[in-house]
Write a protein that holds these residues in place. Structure first.
Motif, PDB file in Angstrom:
ATOM      1  N   GLY A  88       8.243  -5.630   0.000  1.00 53.27           N
ATOM      2  CA  GLY A  88       7.400  -5.378   1.163  1.00 53.27           C
ATOM      3  C   GLY A  88       5.951  -5.713   0.901  1.00 53.27           C
ATOM      4  N   GLY A  89       5.258  -6.129   1.939  1.00 51.28           N
ATOM      5  CA  GLY A  89       3.848  -6.478   1.827  1.00 51.28           C
ATOM      6  C   GLY A  89       2.911  -5.318   2.078  1.00 51.28           C
ATOM      7  N   THR A  90       3.462  -4.224   2.623  1.00 49.51           N
ATOM      8  CA  THR A  90       2.683  -3.007   2.841  1.00 49.51           C
ATOM      9  C   THR A  90       3.500  -1.819   2.343  1.00 49.51           C
ATOM     10  OG1 THR A  90       3.585  -2.517   5.021  1.00 49.51           O
ATOM     11  CG2 THR A  90       1.607  -3.937   4.942  1.00 49.51           C
ATOM     12  N   LEU A  91       2.836  -0.697   2.166  1.00 46.89           N
ATOM     13  CA  LEU A  91       3.553   0.498   1.737  1.00 46.89           C
ATOM     14  C   LEU A  91       4.649   0.864   2.724  1.00 46.89           C
ATOM     15  CD1 LEU A  91       3.962   2.837  -0.188  1.00 46.89           C
ATOM     16  CD2 LEU A  91       2.154   4.062   1.048  1.00 46.89           C
ATOM     17  N   GLN A  92       4.397   0.732   4.007  1.00 45.98           N
ATOM     18  CA  GLN A  92       5.406   1.058   5.018  1.00 45.98           C
ATOM     19  C   GLN A  92       6.654   0.190   4.837  1.00 45.98           C
ATOM     20  OE1 GLN A  92       3.951   1.135   9.004  1.00 45.98           O
ATOM     21  NE2 GLN A  92       5.717   2.265   9.705  1.00 45.98           N
ATOM     22  N   GLU A  93       6.466  -1.097   4.585  1.00 45.48           N
ATOM     23  CA  GLU A  93       7.598  -1.997   4.368  1.00 45.48           C
ATOM     24  C   GLU A  93       8.337  -1.651   3.070  1.00 45.48           C
ATOM     25  OE1 GLU A  93       5.842  -5.879   4.443  1.00 45.48           O
ATOM     26  OE2 GLU A  93       5.511  -5.825   6.613  1.00 45.48           O
ATOM     27  N   THR A 101      -1.394   0.178   3.585  1.00 45.57           N
ATOM     28  CA  THR A 101      -1.952  -0.284   2.312  1.00 45.57           C
ATOM     29  C   THR A 101      -1.152  -1.477   1.799  1.00 45.57           C
ATOM     30  OG1 THR A 101      -2.715   1.940   1.760  1.00 45.57           O
ATOM     31  CG2 THR A 101      -2.477   0.385  -0.070  1.00 45.57           C
ATOM     32  N   PRO A 102      -1.828  -2.581   1.482  1.00 47.05           N
ATOM     33  CA  PRO A 102      -1.118  -3.748   0.947  1.00 47.05           C
ATOM     34  C   PRO A 102      -0.454  -3.430  -0.394  1.00 47.05           C
ATOM     35  CG  PRO A 102      -3.336  -4.346   1.651  1.00 47.05           C
ATOM     36  CD  PRO A 102      -3.255  -2.848   1.674  1.00 47.05           C
ATOM     37  N   THR A 103       0.707  -4.031  -0.606  1.00 46.44           N
ATOM     38  CA  THR A 103       1.438  -3.882  -1.865  1.00 46.44           C
ATOM     39  C   THR A 103       1.672  -5.281  -2.436  1.00 46.44           C
ATOM     40  OG1 THR A 103       3.494  -3.781  -0.598  1.00 46.44           O
ATOM     41  CG2 THR A 103       2.546  -1.686  -1.296  1.00 46.44           C
ATOM     42  N   PRO A 104       0.689  -5.778  -3.186  1.00 49.40           N
ATOM     43  CA  PRO A 104       0.826  -7.131  -3.724  1.00 49.40           C
ATOM     44  C   PRO A 104       1.994  -7.243  -4.700  1.00 49.40           C
ATOM     45  CG  PRO A 104      -1.146  -6.048  -4.589  1.00 49.40           C
ATOM     46  CD  PRO A 104      -0.537  -5.122  -3.581  1.00 49.40           C
TER      47      PRO A 104
END
Length: 93
Positions: free
Chosen positions: A25-30, A74-77
């Motif tokens: 995922g690209g964000t914490l939600q994803e 929040t982005p999750t690289p």
């Protein structure tokens, strides 16, 4: 984006006892959605009925507390570390 998610002891029943799992995922939600797809039920322990982070659960992306960044957005690289940490209650008497 592939990230490593550190799972606290109390939630390891959802991950077959593993202390770390990977999620996409690209964000914490994803990431949390992917985590729940692969470890059904874990998101309900992290998110409330409105889909927001529970008050007693702290989540960090790398070293940043998401409550002070962009929350679930929040982005999750790629290669990031996500830590789920239950709050500890109590104190000195």
């Amino acid at each position: 984006m592939s990230v490593t998610v550190r799972i606290p002891t109390i939630l390891r029943t959802y991950t077959d006892g593993r202390s770390e799992v990977t999620a996409e995922g690209g964000t914490l939600q994803e990431v949390l959605a992917d985590l729940d797809r692969n470890h059904q039920g874990i998101a309900a322990r992290v998110l409330d009925e409105d889909g927001k982070l529970r008050r007693f659960v702290n989540v960090y992306v790398n070293d940043d507390d998401v409550r002070f960044t962009e929350g679930l957005a929040t982005p999750t690289p790629d290669g990031a570390g996500v830590s789920i940490i239950p709050a500890v209650a109590g104190g000195a008497r």
